[in-house]
Design a protein around this motif. Structure first.
Motif, mmCIF file in Angstrom:
data_model
loop_
_atom_site.group_PDB
_atom_site.id
_atom_site.type_symbol
_atom_site.label_atom_id
_atom_site.label_comp_id
_atom_site.label_asym_id
_atom_site.label_seq_id
_atom_site.Cartn_x
_atom_site.Cartn_y
_atom_site.Cartn_z
ATOM 1 N N ALA A 30 0.807 -1.130 -0.129
ATOM 2 C CA ALA A 30 -0.022 -0.080 0.069
ATOM 3 C C ALA A 30 0.735 1.319 0.158
ATOM 4 O O ALA A 30 0.521 2.171 0.360
ATOM 5 C CB ALA A 30 -0.878 0.098 1.202
ATOM 6 N N ARG A 31 2.135 0.955 -0.639
ATOM 7 C CA ARG A 31 3.193 2.330 -0.253
ATOM 8 C C ARG A 31 3.212 2.817 0.968
ATOM 9 O O ARG A 31 3.227 4.230 0.908
ATOM 10 C CB ARG A 31 2.754 3.144 -1.605
ATOM 11 N N ASN A 32 3.241 2.169 1.918
ATOM 12 C CA ASN A 32 3.169 2.753 3.351
ATOM 13 C C ASN A 32 2.025 3.494 3.611
ATOM 14 O O ASN A 32 2.399 4.562 4.456
ATOM 15 C CB ASN A 32 4.689 3.656 3.601
ATOM 16 N N ALA A 33 1.063 3.322 3.087
ATOM 17 C CA ALA A 33 -0.281 4.364 3.464
ATOM 18 C C ALA A 33 -0.557 3.839 4.831
ATOM 19 O O ALA A 33 -0.336 2.930 5.324
ATOM 20 C CB ALA A 33 -1.535 3.936 2.624
ATOM 21 N N LEU A 34 -0.961 5.014 5.772
ATOM 22 C CA LEU A 34 -1.205 4.871 7.220
ATOM 23 C C LEU A 34 -2.437 4.340 7.519
ATOM 24 O O LEU A 34 -3.507 4.983 7.519
ATOM 25 C CB LEU A 34 -0.731 6.191 7.718
ATOM 26 N N ASN A 35 -2.760 3.217 7.616
ATOM 27 C CA ASN A 35 -3.749 2.613 8.064
ATOM 28 C C ASN A 35 -3.914 2.562 9.550
ATOM 29 O O ASN A 35 -2.726 2.833 10.117
ATOM 30 C CB ASN A 35 -4.408 1.079 7.481
ATOM 31 N N THR A 36 -5.023 2.109 10.239
ATOM 32 C CA THR A 36 -5.009 2.097 11.489
ATOM 33 C C THR A 36 -3.836 1.108 12.270
ATOM 34 O O THR A 36 -3.099 1.543 13.097
ATOM 35 C CB THR A 36 -6.519 1.714 12.236
ATOM 36 N N GLU A 37 -3.479 -0.072 11.743
ATOM 37 C CA GLU A 37 -2.736 -0.926 12.326
ATOM 38 C C GLU A 37 -1.252 -0.332 12.278
ATOM 39 O O GLU A 37 -0.364 -0.584 13.254
ATOM 40 C CB GLU A 37 -2.744 -2.152 11.548
ATOM 41 N N LEU A 38 -0.750 0.170 11.145
ATOM 42 C CA LEU A 38 0.419 0.784 10.955
ATOM 43 C C LEU A 38 0.815 1.986 11.936
ATOM 44 O O LEU A 38 1.727 2.142 12.675
ATOM 45 C CB LEU A 38 0.738 1.280 9.705
ATOM 46 N N MET A 39 -0.361 2.818 12.185
ATOM 47 C CA MET A 39 -0.370 4.014 13.117
ATOM 48 C C MET A 39 -0.172 3.638 14.442
ATOM 49 O O MET A 39 0.433 4.095 15.143
ATOM 50 C CB MET A 39 -1.487 4.902 13.070
ATOM 51 N N VAL A 40 -1.028 2.293 15.102
ATOM 52 C CA VAL A 40 -0.791 1.823 16.337
ATOM 53 C C VAL A 40 0.362 1.506 16.339
ATOM 54 O O VAL A 40 0.899 1.613 17.595
ATOM 55 C CB VAL A 40 -2.003 0.888 16.405
ATOM 56 N N GLU A 41 1.058 0.593 15.398
ATOM 57 C CA GLU A 41 2.279 0.297 15.721
ATOM 58 C C GLU A 41 3.540 1.377 15.747
ATOM 59 O O GLU A 41 4.313 1.161 16.723
ATOM 60 C CB GLU A 41 2.896 -0.837 14.585
ATOM 61 N N LEU A 42 3.468 2.318 15.213
ATOM 62 C CA LEU A 42 4.456 3.415 15.190
ATOM 63 C C LEU A 42 4.138 4.094 16.726
ATOM 64 O O LEU A 42 5.219 4.685 17.180
ATOM 65 C CB LEU A 42 3.814 4.391 14.019
ATOM 66 N N THR A 43 2.955 4.310 17.024
ATOM 67 C CA THR A 43 2.692 4.763 18.336
ATOM 68 C C THR A 43 3.088 3.879 19.407
ATOM 69 O O THR A 43 4.039 4.393 20.472
ATOM 70 C CB THR A 43 1.084 5.274 18.407
ATOM 71 N N GLU A 44 2.997 2.552 19.224
ATOM 72 C CA GLU A 44 3.496 1.779 20.417
ATOM 73 C C GLU A 44 5.121 1.755 20.406
ATOM 74 O O GLU A 44 5.566 1.615 21.549
ATOM 75 C CB GLU A 44 2.917 0.418 20.196
ATOM 76 N N PHE A 45 5.417 1.741 19.358
ATOM 77 C CA PHE A 45 7.213 1.965 19.349
ATOM 78 C C PHE A 45 7.564 3.162 19.949
ATOM 79 O O PHE A 45 8.607 3.063 20.643
ATOM 80 C CB PHE A 45 7.601 1.741 17.798
ATOM 81 N N ALA A 46 7.258 4.087 19.452
ATOM 82 C CA ALA A 46 7.618 5.492 20.071
ATOM 83 C C ALA A 46 7.418 5.295 21.374
ATOM 84 O O ALA A 46 8.286 5.891 22.156
ATOM 85 C CB ALA A 46 6.894 6.878 19.271
ATOM 86 N N ARG A 47 6.050 5.062 22.071
ATOM 87 C CA ARG A 47 5.927 5.048 23.323
ATOM 88 C C ARG A 47 7.074 4.265 24.339
ATOM 89 O O ARG A 47 7.410 4.517 25.445
ATOM 90 C CB ARG A 47 4.464 4.741 23.694
ATOM 91 N N ALA A 48 7.245 3.052 23.665
ATOM 92 C CA ALA A 48 8.196 1.959 24.042
ATOM 93 C C ALA A 48 9.621 2.684 24.311
ATOM 94 O O ALA A 48 10.322 2.211 25.252
ATOM 95 C CB ALA A 48 8.185 0.878 23.260
ATOM 96 N N ILE A 49 9.940 3.569 23.565
ATOM 97 C CA ILE A 49 11.414 3.873 23.534
ATOM 98 C C ILE A 49 11.581 5.263 24.024
ATOM 99 O O ILE A 49 12.433 6.108 24.092
ATOM 100 C CB ILE A 49 12.142 3.904 22.340
ATOM 101 N N ARG A 50 10.556 5.967 24.366
ATOM 102 C CA ARG A 50 10.019 7.524 24.876
ATOM 103 C C ARG A 50 11.359 7.799 25.835
ATOM 104 O O ARG A 50 11.796 8.915 25.362
ATOM 105 C CB ARG A 50 8.815 7.780 25.324
ATOM 106 N N ARG A 51 11.645 7.048 26.662
ATOM 107 C CA ARG A 51 12.593 7.678 27.898
ATOM 108 C C ARG A 51 13.853 6.770 27.992
ATOM 109 O O ARG A 51 14.645 6.669 28.859
ATOM 110 C CB ARG A 51 11.843 7.738 29.028
ATOM 111 N N ARG A 52 14.077 5.740 26.812
ATOM 112 C CA ARG A 52 15.321 5.136 26.942
ATOM 113 C C ARG A 52 16.580 5.749 26.740
ATOM 114 O O ARG A 52 16.702 6.666 25.841
ATOM 115 C CB ARG A 52 15.228 3.819 25.807
ATOM 116 N N THR A 53 17.403 5.565 27.671
ATOM 117 C CA THR A 53 18.602 6.340 27.882
ATOM 118 C C THR A 53 19.557 5.840 27.082
ATOM 119 O O THR A 53 20.871 6.554 26.771
ATOM 120 C CB THR A 53 19.078 6.529 29.308
ATOM 121 N N ASP A 54 19.494 4.594 26.585
ATOM 122 C CA ASP A 54 20.480 3.942 25.515
ATOM 123 C C ASP A 54 20.169 4.333 24.183
ATOM 124 O O ASP A 54 21.223 3.755 23.423
ATOM 125 C CB ASP A 54 20.469 2.432 25.902
#
Length: 268
Positions: A30-54
């Protein structure tokens, strides 16, 4: 939460090399079109690394031919729910994704090749820096389609390019190529075509070589100053989206897009 670099993501890949993370959108059908699943994964990834000091820097990229085709028009039904209240909650997937990336404490760098459209522009505007390959371009098709530009992105765009350029970019839906983005302040570097990721790695290496504490404090201070009034400007943009997405003009805009013809807007 499990290690985001070991997790089997469906629509993105993530790797960590030293203090630099690289995240790649991976929905090629889908040429990296942002469906709900992709947006949720991007959100979850960013939240998982938000405060990682490494992690000192995070590179966000797409394929060698495109970053993202934007919000997935074919998946509009994913955000429809039985009640307006439930739909209002569902349409927060995009704003939540952008906010999550904006809140990552490490320095974020978008590496852009080819086209970056609509929601893709909103996502890269939430990053700290943008590196574009020659031939890459940004474009917002929302207003020509009959809806407002939402995802709380207008203040971010305004902060980068100023009021007149922001209006031009958002209103007209015209492609802005890499050279013009550089002159506007929408990106920080233009690399040779195909070289955006490597140039972003140079930026990430420079960040990783700096003392991490003052880097993070500087990012926090600049963001606090720049974003102090963002919420006041955008707290209603999802409701504006709900209004415009139910308009006759939006139906006409989408129909014209798929039928490859000029739209006929009525103001309804």
């Amino acid at each position: 939460m499990s290690d985001p670099f070991a997790r089997g993501w469906s629509f993105l890949t993530a790797e960590l090399e030293g203090a630099v993370a690289t995240v790649r959108l991976n929905r090629p059908d889908a040429r990296n079109a942002l469906n709900t699943e992709l947006m949720v994964e991007l959100t979850e990834f960013a939240r998982a690394i938000r405060r990682r000091t490494d992690i000192a820097a995070v590179i966000l990229t797409g394929s060698e031919r495109y970053f993202s085709a934007g919000a997935d028009l074919a998946a509009q039904g994913e955000r429809r729910r039985p009640t307006l209240l439930e739909t209002r909650e569902a349409v927060m997937a995009g704003p939540d994704m952008c906010e999550a990336w904006e809140q990552v404490e490490a320095v974020t760098i978008a590496a852009i090749e080819g086209y970056c459209i609509g929601g893709g522009c909103a996502l890269v505007a939430a990053c700290d820096f943008r590196v574009m390959g020659e031939g890459a371009y940004l474009r917002l098709p929302e207003i020509p389609l009959g809806i407002n530009m939402s995802w709380r992105s207008i203040p971010r765009i305004h902060a980068l390019v100023g009021p007149a350029r922001a209006k031009q970019f958002v209103m007209f839906g015209e492609a802005v190529d890499a050279a013009e983005c550089l002159s506007w302040g929408f990106c920080e570097e233009v690399a040779p075509a195909g070289g955006a990721l490597e140039a972003a790695r140079v930026w990430a290496g420079k960040v990783a070589a700096l003392p991490p504490l003052p880097v993070r404090m500087t990012k926090e201070a600049v963001d606090a100053l720049d974003k102090a009034n963002h919420h006041a400007a955008t707290f209603m943009d999802r409701d504006q989206y709900l209004l415009t997405s139910r308009s006759a003009d939006f139906r006409e805009g989408v129909a014209a897009f798929f039928e490859k013809r000029p739209p006929k807007f009525s103001g309804d």
